[in-house]
Design a protein around this motif. Structure first.
Motif, short mmCIF file in Angstrom:
data_model
loop_
_atom_site.label_atom_id
_atom_site.label_comp_id
_atom_site.label_asym_id
_atom_site.label_seq_id
_atom_site.Cartn_x
_atom_site.Cartn_y
_atom_site.Cartn_z
N ILE A 187 -6.24 -2.87 -31.01
CA ILE A 187 -6.00 -2.41 -29.36
C ILE A 187 -5.73 -1.72 -29.27
CG2 ILE A 187 -4.99 -2.71 -27.43
CD1 ILE A 187 -4.83 -5.88 -27.95
N THR A 188 -4.69 -0.36 -30.01
CA THR A 188 -4.64 0.41 -30.64
C THR A 188 -5.29 1.51 -30.74
OG1 THR A 188 -2.39 -0.41 -30.97
CG2 THR A 188 -2.82 2.43 -31.78
N ILE A 189 -6.56 1.15 -31.65
CA ILE A 189 -7.43 1.88 -31.74
C ILE A 189 -8.66 2.19 -30.54
CG2 ILE A 189 -10.08 2.31 -33.17
CD1 ILE A 189 -8.27 0.96 -35.68
N LEU A 190 -8.70 0.80 -29.79
CA LEU A 190 -9.27 1.19 -28.36
C LEU A 190 -9.19 2.35 -27.43
CD1 LEU A 190 -10.48 -2.95 -28.80
CD2 LEU A 190 -12.28 -1.05 -29.14
N VAL A 191 -7.24 1.11 -27.66
CA VAL A 191 -6.57 3.43 -26.69
C VAL A 191 -6.88 4.38 -26.55
CG1 VAL A 191 -4.31 3.51 -25.69
CG2 VAL A 191 -5.43 0.71 -25.87
N SER A 192 -7.12 4.57 -28.04
CA SER A 192 -6.38 5.82 -28.63
C SER A 192 -8.40 6.46 -28.04
CB SER A 192 -6.89 6.01 -29.86
OG SER A 192 -7.19 7.32 -30.07
N GLU A 209 -8.73 6.64 -24.50
CA GLU A 209 -8.32 8.33 -23.85
C GLU A 209 -8.81 9.45 -23.93
OE1 GLU A 209 -5.38 8.40 -21.95
OE2 GLU A 209 -4.74 6.16 -22.05
N GLN A 210 -10.23 9.30 -25.49
CA GLN A 210 -10.50 10.52 -25.40
C GLN A 210 -11.96 10.35 -25.00
OE1 GLN A 210 -12.02 9.96 -30.11
NE2 GLN A 210 -9.02 10.70 -30.79
N GLN A 211 -12.48 9.44 -24.89
CA GLN A 211 -13.47 8.97 -23.78
C GLN A 211 -12.68 9.56 -22.47
OE1 GLN A 211 -14.82 4.75 -23.06
NE2 GLN A 211 -15.96 5.42 -25.83
N LYS A 212 -11.57 9.18 -21.73
CA LYS A 212 -11.23 10.49 -20.45
C LYS A 212 -11.61 11.29 -20.68
CE LYS A 212 -8.56 5.83 -19.01
NZ LYS A 212 -7.52 5.02 -18.75
N ARG A 213 -10.68 11.74 -21.46
CA ARG A 213 -10.90 13.47 -21.78
C ARG A 213 -11.96 14.47 -21.87
NH1 ARG A 213 -6.55 12.32 -24.92
NH2 ARG A 213 -7.53 12.07 -26.86
N MET A 214 -13.66 13.34 -22.15
CA MET A 214 -14.38 14.21 -22.13
C MET A 214 -15.01 13.85 -20.73
SD MET A 214 -15.94 12.39 -26.06
CE MET A 214 -17.15 13.23 -25.26
N ALA A 215 -14.99 12.69 -20.20
CA ALA A 215 -15.15 12.32 -19.23
C ALA A 215 -14.76 13.91 -18.07
CB ALA A 215 -15.00 11.15 -18.47
N SER A 216 -13.99 14.14 -18.08
CA SER A 216 -12.81 14.80 -17.20
C SER A 216 -13.60 16.94 -17.52
CB SER A 216 -11.52 15.14 -17.75
OG SER A 216 -11.04 16.09 -16.69
N LEU A 217 -13.55 16.85 -19.03
CA LEU A 217 -14.62 18.05 -19.03
C LEU A 217 -15.69 17.44 -18.61
CD1 LEU A 217 -13.24 18.87 -23.14
CD2 LEU A 217 -12.70 19.62 -21.08
N ASN A 218 -16.83 16.93 -19.04
CA ASN A 218 -18.28 17.26 -18.27
C ASN A 218 -17.69 16.46 -16.60
OD1 ASN A 218 -18.85 16.44 -20.60
ND2 ASN A 218 -19.34 13.94 -20.48
N ASN A 219 -16.68 16.18 -15.92
CA ASN A 219 -17.04 16.41 -14.43
C ASN A 219 -16.72 17.79 -14.30
OD1 ASN A 219 -17.04 13.87 -14.00
ND2 ASN A 219 -15.25 13.67 -13.99
N SER A 220 -15.93 18.73 -15.23
CA SER A 220 -15.26 20.25 -14.70
C SER A 220 -16.70 21.05 -15.07
CB SER A 220 -13.81 20.71 -15.63
OG SER A 220 -14.13 21.63 -15.54
N SER A 221 -17.19 21.22 -16.05
CA SER A 221 -18.57 21.30 -16.21
C SER A 221 -19.34 20.97 -15.05
CB SER A 221 -19.15 21.47 -17.92
OG SER A 221 -18.41 21.26 -18.42
N LEU A 222 -19.64 20.46 -14.73
CA LEU A 222 -20.35 19.42 -13.55
C LEU A 222 -20.44 20.75 -12.62
CD1 LEU A 222 -23.00 18.19 -12.63
CD2 LEU A 222 -20.89 16.26 -11.93
#
Length: 332
Positions: free
Chosen positions: A156-161, A164-177
């Motif tokens: 579960i800890t690995i999945l949460v990590s 979080e990485q996917q959320k950060r990547m999604a945020s960067l993608n939204n900013s780029s978009l």
């Protein structure tokens, strides 16, 4: 070792018996050349001390052993055999093919799990029922469950990590978009602003067909430029502002700049001569575009039109007063 012949109903063909143990073939193999069939365990043990066929004594090696034909295998599977646990009381007679599945489910199997007599909730093999220690087995079960829980927590800890990485990547993608969307809107506005000059150029090109034959292509080009472009004069600009800074500033405010160059240097002030399309004239004459002190003239009829900026420029902080840096109003 093969199956005991006494366990089978009816007579057994001699071809279905192992020549080594004389029992019914169990997991059989046959020689590649002689085609004599043997139980796997029997022939494996035989080959440890001899490399000849037990029947005809011809040469036989382990590499020459192969599965028996399907027809022989089907004949074996259809034989009727009594359960392994007949001594424990089982009276079932099943086909040899179903013997393995029956043994695992047979209630007379000493290893068949049954509920603990002390109602601890554990399922215990019948042959271990008397020696079953509820507390010891429950403790062992709890230890196993705790280990599984720790493994699940780690997963579960690995999945949460990863989440979080996917959320950060999604945020960067939204900013780029978002940035791409802004650039698209700016480009669309620029194209819209260019449509009118292009229409004027097309009209001039059409009218050029009726020009006298003495006029050259150069004069037509000069007339096209004269009809569609406009020269403006920006005065009293901070010395730290360059032609490139000024061009970028106007582009961010939807003004299409054709040419921009410095025309006069006066101490800490500069003047610039800029060529734009006529359709952008109202934009550069907007006083809100320029800070106070900067004057914009329209060239052509001896500075026929001018405007002076009336918005307050942003004052730089004490740490940002560097002569090489652009003025704050240009990067706002």
């Amino acid at each position: 070792m093969g199956y005991d012949v006494e366990r089978f109903l009816g007579s057994i063909d001699e071809e279905l018996k192992c020549p080594i143990c004389c029992g019914v073939l169990e997991d059989p193999l046959q020689g590649q050349r002689c085609e004599h069939a043997f139980c796997r365990k029997c022939i494996t043990e035989w080959m440890k001390t001899s490399e000849t066929c037990p029947v005809d004594r011809n040469s036989l090696s382990s590499s020459q052993l192969q599965p028996i034909p399907r027809i022989v295998r089907n004949m074996l599977n259809h034989l009727s055999i009594r359960c392994d646990f007949i001594a424990e009381g089982c009276r079932e007679v099943i086909s040899l093919e179903d013997l393995s599945s029956h043994k695992s489910e047979c209630k007379y199997n000493p290893e068949h799990p049954v509920p603990c007599l002390r109602d601890c909730g554990a399922l215990v093999p019948k042959n271990r029922l008397e020696s079953h220690d509820c507390i010891k087995d429950l403790r062992s079960l709890i230890c196993c469950q705790q280990k599984e829980i720790q493994e699940l927590k780690s997963a579960i800890t690995i999945l949460v990590s990863l989440s979080e990485q996917q959320k950060r990547m999604a945020s960067l993608n939204n900013s780029s978009l978002h940035d791409l969307s802004e650039r698209y809107e700016h480009l669309k506005n620029s194209i819209t602003n260019l449509e009118k000059p292009i229409q004027q150029i097309l009209q001039l090109a059409i009218r050029s067909d009726s020009l006298p034959s003495g006029e050259t292509g150069t004069s037509i080009k000069d007339k096209l430029v004269e009809e569609t472009t406009l020269e403006i004069y920006i005065s009293n600009v901070d010395r730290c502002v360059t032609a490139g800074n000024l061009r970028d500033y106007l582009a961010r405010n939807d003004v299409n700049v054709i040419a921009c160059k410095e025309s006069l240097y006066r101490g800490w002030k500069s003047d610039f001569r800029i060529t734009i399309f006529k359709s952008d004239c109202s934009k550069v004459l907007d006083p809100n575009l320029w800070p106070r002190g900067i004057v914009c003239f329209v060239c052509g009829e001896y500075y026929s039109t001018k405007t002076e900026g009336n918005r307050d420029p942003q004052e730089p902080g004490p740490d940002s007063i560097v002569k090489a840096s652009p003025s704050p109003w240009m990067i706002s």
